[in-house]
Scaffold this motif. Structure first.
Motif, mmCIF file in Angstrom:
data_model
loop_
_atom_site.group_PDB
_atom_site.id
_atom_site.type_symbol
_atom_site.label_atom_id
_atom_site.label_comp_id
_atom_site.label_asym_id
_atom_site.label_seq_id
_atom_site.Cartn_x
_atom_site.Cartn_y
_atom_site.Cartn_z
ATOM 1 N N PRO A 149 -0.930 6.656 -0.061
ATOM 2 C CA PRO A 149 -1.060 5.894 -1.309
ATOM 3 C C PRO A 149 -2.077 4.766 -1.160
ATOM 4 O O PRO A 149 -2.473 4.395 -0.050
ATOM 5 N N ALA A 150 -2.446 4.195 -2.287
ATOM 6 C CA ALA A 150 -3.478 3.162 -2.288
ATOM 7 C C ALA A 150 -3.082 1.938 -1.478
ATOM 8 O O ALA A 150 -3.907 1.339 -0.795
ATOM 9 N N TRP A 151 -1.801 1.550 -1.555
ATOM 10 C CA TRP A 151 -1.397 0.330 -0.826
ATOM 11 C C TRP A 151 -1.593 0.516 0.680
ATOM 12 O O TRP A 151 -1.985 -0.429 1.377
ATOM 13 N N ALA A 152 -1.315 1.735 1.181
ATOM 14 C CA ALA A 152 -1.475 1.988 2.614
ATOM 15 C C ALA A 152 -2.944 1.953 3.002
ATOM 16 O O ALA A 152 -3.300 1.452 4.072
ATOM 17 N N ALA A 153 -3.797 2.498 2.139
ATOM 18 C CA ALA A 153 -5.234 2.457 2.404
ATOM 19 C C ALA A 153 -5.733 1.011 2.459
ATOM 20 O O ALA A 153 -6.514 0.636 3.339
ATOM 21 N N ALA A 154 -5.278 0.200 1.504
ATOM 22 C CA ALA A 154 -5.698 -1.200 1.474
ATOM 23 C C ALA A 154 -5.199 -1.942 2.708
ATOM 24 O O ALA A 154 -5.936 -2.738 3.315
ATOM 25 N N ARG A 155 -3.957 -1.685 3.090
ATOM 26 C CA ARG A 155 -3.397 -2.354 4.269
ATOM 27 C C ARG A 155 -4.125 -1.924 5.539
ATOM 28 O O ARG A 155 -4.459 -2.761 6.395
ATOM 29 N N ALA A 156 -4.374 -0.622 5.687
ATOM 30 C CA ALA A 156 -5.067 -0.129 6.874
ATOM 31 C C ALA A 156 -6.478 -0.693 6.952
ATOM 32 O O ALA A 156 -6.950 -1.079 8.033
ATOM 33 N N ALA A 157 -7.170 -0.752 5.814
ATOM 34 C CA ALA A 157 -8.523 -1.308 5.804
ATOM 35 C C ALA A 157 -8.507 -2.777 6.218
ATOM 36 O O ALA A 157 -9.374 -3.237 6.964
#
Length: 319
Positions: A149-157
């Motif tokens: 999901p988008a939140w995981a992508a943002a957190r990983a980035a």
């Protein structure tokens, strides 16, 4: 790919059926046709054919095509076993999967390494640390996430950007995206655009349904009739999907093109898309997909397909 220096072809070659439904002769012809048409991005995974897809690619790299002609992407974090597929995006799991993939592929690095899916049992911080090590050790040139999901992508980035100044960052996201599955537009697409991540679309033909092959019957040699892929296709054999397929078929008839060309052309025109990964069982199927790159849909056709396939969007995506 987003704001990175990684360059990928507009169409990617998917290998999910390689080593199982696609033999070495057909795979070799597909790869040669793909490269000759200007393609570079080849997408695989440790789990495809229990590793046979990667082994087949490795054998082709040994004589049929040069390594530097390809942008190789593989995925780790899922492994088979007696109890079925097990998700493991731990540091040990991801790096072990990557090492095994490199051995099967016969290369010392992949160009893009993706975490195949979320692992709720492993902290994202640990998963990200494995991605960083994959790059700093030279085993992967770029890293990203698939089916997150988008939140995981943002957190990983954020975690990758903030951990050090070594320049390792999140490069891409791979998710299902087609006229039959536009869920990524709710939050993943805006997140990718904001974060400068490249978006890769898997199953851009709606798991084969957008080819129109299921409009009247269930072909005996199709994925929907296959014992190991029928459940994969079945969700899109419903009335809602049928309406979209009929719209695509009508547009294709008016343009004198194949339905799959229209479906791919619609997707390739999306601003945030870096690459659409097509998986073909036969060389003939791949050649039909390759023909779609020169098709620019008229604005009215594109708008009509937008309308008939529009995903439901509500709170909080739309306020």
């Amino acid at each position: 790919m987003g704001r990175s220096g990684l360059r990928v072809s507009e169409l990617g070659l998917g290998t999910m059926t390689w080593g199982r439904d696609t033999d070495e002769i057909d795979a070799a012809e597909q790869l040669r046709d793909f490269v000759d048409a200007g393609g570079s991005f080849v997408d695989t995974a440790a789990t495809y054919g229990d590793g046979d897809a990667e082994r087949l690619i490795g054998s082709l790299l040994a004589g049929k095509v040069r390594r530097d002609e390809l942008v190789l992407c593989t995925k780790g974090g899922v492994r088979g076993g007696p109890a079925g597929a097990q998700v493991d995006a731990s540091r040990g799991g991801l790096l072990a999967d990557l090492d095994s993939s490199l051995e099967r592929l016969g290369t010392d690095h992949v160009d893009l390494y993706l975490v195949a899916c979320p692992d709720p049992a492993t902290p994202l911080e640990e998963t990200v640390s494995a991605l960083r090590q994959a790059v700093t050790s030279g085993r992967a040139r770029y890293v990203g996430l698939a089916n997150h999901p988008a939140w995981a992508a943002a957190r990983a980035a954020t975690l990758l950007q903030g951990a050090s100044c070594d320049g390792v960052g999140l490069t891409g996201l791979e998710l299902e995206y087609s006229l039959l599955q536009r869920g990524v537009e709710r939050d993943v697409v805006p997140a990718a655009s904001t974060l400068g991540l490249g978006l890769l679309a898997w199953s851009p033909l709606g798991r084969g349904v957008l080819t129109g092959k299921y409009r009247r019957s269930l072909p005996a040699d199709s994925r929907a009739a296959s014992p190991h892929l029928a459940a994969f296709v079945d969700p899109y054999l419903d009335d809602v999907s049928s309406a979209v397929v009929e719209a695509v078929a009508t547009a294709a008839e008016g343009l004198g093109r194949a339905p799959l060309e229209v479906a791919l052309a619609w997707l390739l025109a999306r601003d945030t898309l870096a690459c659409a990964v097509v998986g073909a069982r036969t060389p003939a199927q791949l050649r039909t997909s390759l023909a779609a790159v020169d098709l620019a849909l008229p604005a009215e056709v594109h708008a009509a397909l937008d309308d008939v396939s529009a995903p439901e969007v509500g709170y909080p995506e739309r306020w």
